[in-house]
Motif scaffolding. Structure first.
Motif, mmCIF file in Angstrom:
data_model
loop_
_atom_site.group_PDB
_atom_site.id
_atom_site.type_symbol
_atom_site.label_atom_id
_atom_site.label_comp_id
_atom_site.label_asym_id
_atom_site.label_seq_id
_atom_site.Cartn_x
_atom_site.Cartn_y
_atom_site.Cartn_z
ATOM 1 N N THR A 46 0.730 -1.128 -0.080
ATOM 2 C CA THR A 46 0.018 0.104 0.041
ATOM 3 C C THR A 46 0.675 1.400 -0.084
ATOM 4 N N ASP A 47 2.131 1.113 0.301
ATOM 5 C CA ASP A 47 2.862 2.275 0.434
ATOM 6 C C ASP A 47 3.841 2.418 -0.915
ATOM 7 N N GLU A 48 3.458 3.676 -1.820
ATOM 8 C CA GLU A 48 3.984 3.793 -2.974
ATOM 9 C C GLU A 48 5.356 4.231 -2.848
ATOM 10 N N GLY A 49 5.752 4.848 -1.770
ATOM 11 C CA GLY A 49 7.321 4.932 -1.822
ATOM 12 C C GLY A 49 8.083 3.719 -1.438
ATOM 13 N N LEU A 50 7.422 2.992 -0.745
ATOM 14 C CA LEU A 50 8.115 1.250 -0.633
ATOM 15 C C LEU A 50 8.152 0.573 -2.298
ATOM 16 N N LEU A 51 7.000 0.835 -2.908
ATOM 17 C CA LEU A 51 7.007 0.252 -4.063
ATOM 18 C C LEU A 51 7.907 0.738 -5.025
ATOM 19 N N ASP A 52 8.152 2.035 -5.090
ATOM 20 C CA ASP A 52 8.988 2.649 -5.705
ATOM 21 C C ASP A 52 10.494 2.015 -5.500
ATOM 22 N N VAL A 53 10.998 2.214 -4.214
ATOM 23 C CA VAL A 53 12.231 1.657 -3.967
ATOM 24 C C VAL A 53 12.374 0.400 -4.357
ATOM 25 N N CYS A 54 11.366 -0.687 -4.089
ATOM 26 C CA CYS A 54 11.369 -2.093 -4.444
ATOM 27 C C CYS A 54 11.333 -2.186 -6.052
ATOM 28 N N CYS A 55 10.927 -1.283 -6.890
ATOM 29 C CA CYS A 55 10.914 -1.471 -8.417
ATOM 30 C C CYS A 55 12.263 -0.991 -8.850
ATOM 31 N N GLN A 56 12.982 0.008 -8.272
ATOM 32 C CA GLN A 56 14.540 0.327 -8.527
ATOM 33 C C GLN A 56 15.276 -0.729 -7.999
ATOM 34 N N SER A 57 15.260 -1.385 -7.013
ATOM 35 C CA SER A 57 15.961 -2.361 -6.561
ATOM 36 C C SER A 57 15.842 -3.627 -7.648
ATOM 37 N N ILE A 58 14.549 -3.998 -8.223
ATOM 38 C CA ILE A 58 14.457 -5.139 -8.836
ATOM 39 C C ILE A 58 15.154 -4.869 -10.282
ATOM 40 N N MET A 59 14.872 -3.678 -10.708
ATOM 41 C CA MET A 59 15.480 -3.299 -12.049
ATOM 42 C C MET A 59 17.163 -3.401 -12.099
ATOM 43 N N LYS A 60 17.752 -3.447 -10.903
ATOM 44 C CA LYS A 60 19.220 -3.504 -10.757
ATOM 45 C C LYS A 60 19.593 -4.980 -11.148
ATOM 46 N N HIS A 61 18.597 -6.141 -10.627
ATOM 47 C CA HIS A 61 18.707 -7.332 -10.911
ATOM 48 C C HIS A 61 18.135 -7.778 -12.442
ATOM 49 N N GLY A 62 17.696 -6.728 -13.068
ATOM 50 C CA GLY A 62 17.321 -6.988 -14.500
ATOM 51 C C GLY A 62 15.981 -7.391 -14.626
ATOM 52 N N SER A 63 15.062 -7.292 -13.702
ATOM 53 C CA SER A 63 13.686 -7.749 -13.642
ATOM 54 C C SER A 63 12.616 -6.628 -13.145
ATOM 55 N N LEU A 64 11.294 -7.193 -13.273
ATOM 56 C CA LEU A 64 10.336 -5.927 -13.212
ATOM 57 C C LEU A 64 9.298 -6.473 -12.117
ATOM 58 N N TRP A 65 8.827 -5.488 -11.336
ATOM 59 C CA TRP A 65 7.711 -6.003 -10.405
ATOM 60 C C TRP A 65 6.494 -6.462 -11.043
ATOM 61 N N GLY A 66 6.605 -7.719 -10.498
ATOM 62 C CA GLY A 66 5.172 -8.449 -11.032
ATOM 63 C C GLY A 66 5.614 -9.255 -12.182
ATOM 64 N N ALA A 67 6.839 -9.903 -12.371
ATOM 65 C CA ALA A 67 7.473 -10.458 -13.548
ATOM 66 C C ALA A 67 6.799 -12.024 -13.386
ATOM 67 N N VAL A 68 6.970 -12.624 -14.574
ATOM 68 C CA VAL A 68 6.202 -14.028 -14.328
ATOM 69 C C VAL A 68 7.407 -14.788 -14.001
ATOM 70 N N SER A 69 7.077 -16.015 -13.187
ATOM 71 C CA SER A 69 8.186 -17.043 -12.753
ATOM 72 C C SER A 69 8.611 -17.730 -14.073
ATOM 73 N N ASP A 70 10.162 -17.899 -13.910
ATOM 74 C CA ASP A 70 10.714 -18.745 -15.058
ATOM 75 C C ASP A 70 10.652 -20.085 -14.592
ATOM 76 N N MET A 71 9.655 -20.847 -15.142
ATOM 77 C CA MET A 71 9.672 -22.179 -14.660
ATOM 78 C C MET A 71 10.690 -23.130 -15.162
ATOM 79 N N ASP A 72 11.313 -22.706 -16.054
ATOM 80 C CA ASP A 72 12.261 -23.586 -16.528
ATOM 81 C C ASP A 72 13.993 -23.194 -16.007
ATOM 82 N N ASN A 73 13.901 -22.267 -14.875
ATOM 83 C CA ASN A 73 15.213 -22.084 -14.245
ATOM 84 C C ASN A 73 15.301 -22.653 -13.043
#
Length: 172
Positions: A114-141
């Protein structure tokens, strides 16, 4: 405002869907801080349950989800402080438990942040790992799906042996 381990937990949970890492980072934080806080354990149990469900270990998934629901049911204030919607989260967990009980195939799940600031921080962190918020699981990994089999456990084994020796010395 939020512990770095919690942000990492959310990033792994919603980005790479690496539930094993979710467990690792939050457990390390929880143990390091020496907290007796059911909210951390409950969040860890959600990740472990999803890890098991994705691997079709429905019994393990069911036990973990039941325990998470029980723990988090009384954690409204703590979950709210962590930027999560308590009621919506419990509804999601109960629905997931029903899916697990009927052996429904795994689907991705997003925690109700519910915290938009938290969501923004998390999205930035995720992008550093080359992914996006709400990405689909890679079931072949296999590195994510079966991580407990592929990781180096030598440090864990050494620590368990050291704990056993300490326990034996105390018992003498």
């Amino acid at each position: 405002m939020y512990p770095e381990a919690y942000i990492d937990f959310l990033a792994y949970f919603h980005g790479t869907r690496d539930y094993f890492e979710c467990h690792e980072v939050l457990e390390e934080h929880w143990k390091k801080e020496g907290m007796q806080n059911d909210v951390w354990v409950g969040l860890i149990q959600i990740a472990v349950s999803l890890y098991h469900q994705r691997r079709s270990n429905y019994e393990g998934a069911r036990r973990m989800m039941e325990s998470a629901i029980k723990r988090l049911n009384s954690q409204k204030e703590n979950l709210t402080e962590l930027g999560l919607d308590h009621s919506l989260l419990l509804d999601q967990l109960k629905k997931r438990l029903s899916d697990i009980s009927t052996r429904s195939p795994y689907t991705d799940m997003n925690l109700p942040v519910t915290d938009e600031g938290l969501l923004d921080v998390c999205c930035q962190s995720i992008m550093k790992h080359g992914s996006l918020w709400g990405a689909v699981s890679d079931m072949d990994n296999d590195q994510i799906i079966h991580k407990h089999r592929t990781r180096d456990r030598s440090e864990i084994i050494r620590e368990r042996e050291a704990q056993k020796k300490r326990k034996n010395k105390t018992a003498e």
